[in-house]
Design a protein around this motif. Structure first.
Motif, PDB file in Angstrom:
ATOM      1  N   VAL A  20       0.851  -1.200   0.000  1.00  0.00           N
ATOM      2  CA  VAL A  20       0.000   0.000   0.000  1.00  0.00           C
ATOM      3  C   VAL A  20       0.885   1.247   0.000  1.00  0.00           C
ATOM      4  CG1 VAL A  20      -1.634   1.375   1.366  1.00  0.00           C
ATOM      5  CG2 VAL A  20      -1.988  -1.091   1.115  1.00  0.00           C
ATOM      6  N   LEU A  21       1.876   1.271   0.873  1.00  0.00           N
ATOM      7  CA  LEU A  21       2.782   2.422   0.950  1.00  0.00           C
ATOM      8  C   LEU A  21       3.571   2.608  -0.351  1.00  0.00           C
ATOM      9  CD1 LEU A  21       4.129   1.997   4.594  1.00  0.00           C
ATOM     10  CD2 LEU A  21       2.421   3.639   3.766  1.00  0.00           C
ATOM     11  N   PHE A  22       3.977   1.507  -0.975  1.00  0.00           N
ATOM     12  CA  PHE A  22       4.719   1.559  -2.235  1.00  0.00           C
ATOM     13  C   PHE A  22       3.878   2.233  -3.319  1.00  0.00           C
ATOM     14  CE2 PHE A  22       5.743  -0.536  -6.335  1.00  0.00           C
ATOM     15  CZ  PHE A  22       7.042  -0.077  -6.488  1.00  0.00           C
ATOM     16  N   TYR A  23       2.621   1.837  -3.432  1.00  0.00           N
ATOM     17  CA  TYR A  23       1.764   2.422  -4.459  1.00  0.00           C
ATOM     18  C   TYR A  23       1.414   3.872  -4.138  1.00  0.00           C
ATOM     19  CZ  TYR A  23       1.594  -2.178  -6.501  1.00  0.00           C
ATOM     20  OH  TYR A  23       1.951  -3.373  -7.083  1.00  0.00           O
ATOM     21  N   GLN A  24       1.323   4.205  -2.875  1.00  0.00           N
ATOM     22  CA  GLN A  24       1.119   5.602  -2.496  1.00  0.00           C
ATOM     23  C   GLN A  24       2.345   6.436  -2.878  1.00  0.00           C
ATOM     24  OE1 GLN A  24       0.215   5.204   1.694  1.00  0.00           O
ATOM     25  NE2 GLN A  24      -1.977   4.991   1.312  1.00  0.00           N
ATOM     26  N   PHE A  25       3.531   5.874  -2.644  1.00  0.00           N
ATOM     27  CA  PHE A  25       4.777   6.543  -3.017  1.00  0.00           C
ATOM     28  C   PHE A  25       4.809   6.784  -4.525  1.00  0.00           C
ATOM     29  CE2 PHE A  25       9.092   5.909  -4.698  1.00  0.00           C
ATOM     30  CZ  PHE A  25       9.737   6.997  -4.150  1.00  0.00           C
ATOM     31  N   LEU A  26       4.476   5.757  -5.308  1.00  0.00           N
ATOM     32  CA  LEU A  26       4.497   5.903  -6.755  1.00  0.00           C
ATOM     33  C   LEU A  26       3.469   6.935  -7.230  1.00  0.00           C
ATOM     34  CD1 LEU A  26       4.959   2.286  -8.164  1.00  0.00           C
ATOM     35  CD2 LEU A  26       6.643   4.130  -8.056  1.00  0.00           C
ATOM     36  N   GLN A  27       2.334   7.010  -6.548  1.00  0.00           N
ATOM     37  CA  GLN A  27       1.334   8.017  -6.915  1.00  0.00           C
ATOM     38  C   GLN A  27       1.921   9.418  -6.770  1.00  0.00           C
ATOM     39  OE1 GLN A  27      -2.721   7.422  -5.234  1.00  0.00           O
ATOM     40  NE2 GLN A  27      -1.924   5.386  -4.720  1.00  0.00           N
ATOM     41  N   LEU A  39      -2.350   3.541 -10.285  1.00  0.00           N
ATOM     42  CA  LEU A  39      -1.657   3.287  -9.022  1.00  0.00           C
ATOM     43  C   LEU A  39      -2.626   3.294  -7.851  1.00  0.00           C
ATOM     44  CD1 LEU A  39       1.520   5.352  -9.771  1.00  0.00           C
ATOM     45  CD2 LEU A  39       1.404   2.862  -9.474  1.00  0.00           C
ATOM     46  N   LYS A  40      -3.636   4.138  -7.904  1.00  0.00           N
ATOM     47  CA  LYS A  40      -4.658   4.156  -6.855  1.00  0.00           C
ATOM     48  C   LYS A  40      -5.426   2.832  -6.860  1.00  0.00           C
ATOM     49  CE  LYS A  40      -6.942   6.136  -3.554  1.00  0.00           C
ATOM     50  NZ  LYS A  40      -6.284   6.413  -2.280  1.00  0.00           N
ATOM     51  N   GLU A  41      -5.721   2.301  -8.041  1.00  0.00           N
ATOM     52  CA  GLU A  41      -6.383   0.997  -8.136  1.00  0.00           C
ATOM     53  C   GLU A  41      -5.513  -0.091  -7.513  1.00  0.00           C
ATOM     54  OE1 GLU A  41      -7.874  -0.010 -12.039  1.00  0.00           O
ATOM     55  OE2 GLU A  41      -8.530   2.048 -12.358  1.00  0.00           O
ATOM     56  N   PHE A  42      -4.210  -0.063  -7.795  1.00  0.00           N
ATOM     57  CA  PHE A  42      -3.289  -1.041  -7.192  1.00  0.00           C
ATOM     58  C   PHE A  42      -3.288  -0.891  -5.672  1.00  0.00           C
ATOM     59  CE2 PHE A  42      -0.409  -1.140 -11.203  1.00  0.00           C
ATOM     60  CZ  PHE A  42      -1.280  -2.011 -11.825  1.00  0.00           C
ATOM     61  N   HIS A  49      -6.489  -6.617   0.280  1.00  0.00           N
ATOM     62  CA  HIS A  49      -5.742  -7.772   0.784  1.00  0.00           C
ATOM     63  C   HIS A  49      -5.518  -7.655   2.288  1.00  0.00           C
ATOM     64  CE1 HIS A  49      -3.818  -8.458  -3.446  1.00  0.00           C
ATOM     65  NE2 HIS A  49      -5.079  -8.860  -3.394  1.00  0.00           N
ATOM     66  N   VAL A  50      -5.160  -6.445   2.742  1.00  0.00           N
ATOM     67  CA  VAL A  50      -4.949  -6.218   4.176  1.00  0.00           C
ATOM     68  C   VAL A  50      -6.222  -6.537   4.942  1.00  0.00           C
ATOM     69  CG1 VAL A  50      -4.504  -4.479   5.960  1.00  0.00           C
ATOM     70  CG2 VAL A  50      -3.096  -4.512   3.885  1.00  0.00           C
ATOM     71  N   ARG A  51      -7.336  -5.999   4.464  1.00  0.00           N
ATOM     72  CA  ARG A  51      -8.614  -6.223   5.152  1.00  0.00           C
ATOM     73  C   ARG A  51      -8.996  -7.699   5.160  1.00  0.00           C
ATOM     74  NH1 ARG A  51     -11.574  -1.018   2.574  1.00  0.00           N
ATOM     75  NH2 ARG A  51     -10.664   0.512   3.986  1.00  0.00           N
ATOM     76  N   LEU A  52      -8.781  -8.371   4.046  1.00  0.00           N
ATOM     77  CA  LEU A  52      -9.095  -9.795   3.974  1.00  0.00           C
ATOM     78  C   LEU A  52      -8.263 -10.582   4.985  1.00  0.00           C
ATOM     79  CD1 LEU A  52     -10.619 -12.076   2.485  1.00  0.00           C
ATOM     80  CD2 LEU A  52      -8.650 -12.216   0.964  1.00  0.00           C
ATOM     81  N   LEU A  53      -6.962 -10.309   5.013  1.00  0.00           N
ATOM     82  CA  LEU A  53      -6.092 -11.023   5.950  1.00  0.00           C
ATOM     83  C   LEU A  53      -6.416 -10.684   7.396  1.00  0.00           C
ATOM     84  CD1 LEU A  53      -2.726 -10.782   4.022  1.00  0.00           C
ATOM     85  CD2 LEU A  53      -4.033 -12.866   4.492  1.00  0.00           C
ATOM     86  N   GLU A  54      -6.757  -9.425   7.659  1.00  0.00           N
ATOM     87  CA  GLU A  54      -7.150  -9.063   9.027  1.00  0.00           C
ATOM     88  C   GLU A  54      -8.428  -9.787   9.433  1.00  0.00           C
ATOM     89  OE1 GLU A  54      -7.159  -4.783   8.768  1.00  0.00           O
ATOM     90  OE2 GLU A  54      -5.080  -4.661   9.468  1.00  0.00           O
ATOM     91  N   GLY A  55      -9.335  -9.978   8.482  1.00  0.00           N
ATOM     92  CA  GLY A  55     -10.552 -10.741   8.756  1.00  0.00           C
ATOM     93  C   GLY A  55     -10.243 -12.200   9.053  1.00  0.00           C
ATOM     94  N   ALA A  97       5.349  -2.021 -10.674  1.00  0.00           N
ATOM     95  CA  ALA A  97       4.270  -2.702  -9.960  1.00  0.00           C
ATOM     96  C   ALA A  97       4.321  -4.204 -10.206  1.00  0.00           C
ATOM     97  CB  ALA A  97       2.921  -2.132 -10.386  1.00  0.00           C
ATOM     98  N   MET A  98       4.524  -4.615 -11.444  1.00  0.00           N
ATOM     99  CA  MET A  98       4.586  -6.047 -11.773  1.00  0.00           C
ATOM    100  C   MET A  98       5.754  -6.727 -11.062  1.00  0.00           C
ATOM    101  SD  MET A  98       3.659  -5.934 -15.827  1.00  0.00           S
ATOM    102  CE  MET A  98       3.911  -7.680 -16.105  1.00  0.00           C
ATOM    103  N   LYS A  99       6.889  -6.072 -11.044  1.00  0.00           N
ATOM    104  CA  LYS A  99       8.058  -6.648 -10.385  1.00  0.00           C
ATOM    105  C   LYS A  99       7.815  -6.790  -8.882  1.00  0.00           C
ATOM    106  CE  LYS A  99      11.225  -7.471 -13.431  1.00  0.00           C
ATOM    107  NZ  LYS A  99      11.742  -8.834 -13.590  1.00  0.00           N
ATOM    108  N   LYS A 100       7.166  -5.802  -8.282  1.00  0.00           N
ATOM    109  CA  LYS A 100       6.867  -5.886  -6.848  1.00  0.00           C
ATOM    110  C   LYS A 100       5.934  -7.055  -6.577  1.00  0.00           C
ATOM    111  CE  LYS A 100       5.713  -3.287  -2.783  1.00  0.00           C
ATOM    112  NZ  LYS A 100       6.723  -4.015  -2.054  1.00  0.00           N
TER     113      LYS A 100
END
Length: 127
Positions: A20-27, A39-42, A49-55, A97-100
């Motif tokens: 999330v932070l990486f995509y915010q940085f790229l934005q 980038l916002k979509e990513f 994913h964070v929310r799903l895993l937290e659930g 993004a793809m490489k990350k």
């Protein structure tokens, strides 16, 4: 070494938060609105994913994780790494993004292959 279900989830959540932070940085580096939108979509995908895993962590159950894994075309293996900077083109943003995502998938696969706990393997298999 990550040994427990909770440790795997904490690690995975941390990695997704980093994304999330990486995509915010790229934005912040993107120069054009369409780049920022992608980038916002990513970013939002990673927030999901964070929310799903937290659930999963809260329920201590993996029942809502997807059991289907899309076929990996390994497109990023044909691309060179790109260092994020202010002058990135749209293509360079997508390559970064793809490489990350590729590195994240490799990490989750390695963790899955080392996991002995079936629940840990199932969580990592779903990613």
């Amino acid at each position: 070494m990550i040994n427990t279900f909770d440790e795997v989830l904490a690690f995975a959540i941390s990695r997704e938060e980093d994304a999330v932070l990486f995509y915010q940085f790229l934005q912040g580096k993107a120069r054009f609105a369409p780049q920022k939108e992608v980038l916002k979509e990513f970013e939002l995908m990673e927030v999901g994913h964070v929310r799903l895993l937290e659930g999963v962590k809260k329920r201590h159950s993996i029942e809502k994780l997807s059991q289907t894994i899309p076929e990996d075309l390994q497109l990023s293996s044909y691309l060179h790494d790109v260092e994020p900077d202010e002058n990135m083109s749209y293509q360079q943003i997508l390559v970064a993004a793809m490489k990350k995502e590729e590195r994240a998938a490799m990490l989750y696969t390695a963790l899955r292959d080392q996991a002995e706990d079936i629940q840990i393997r199932q969580v990592l298999l779903s990613w």
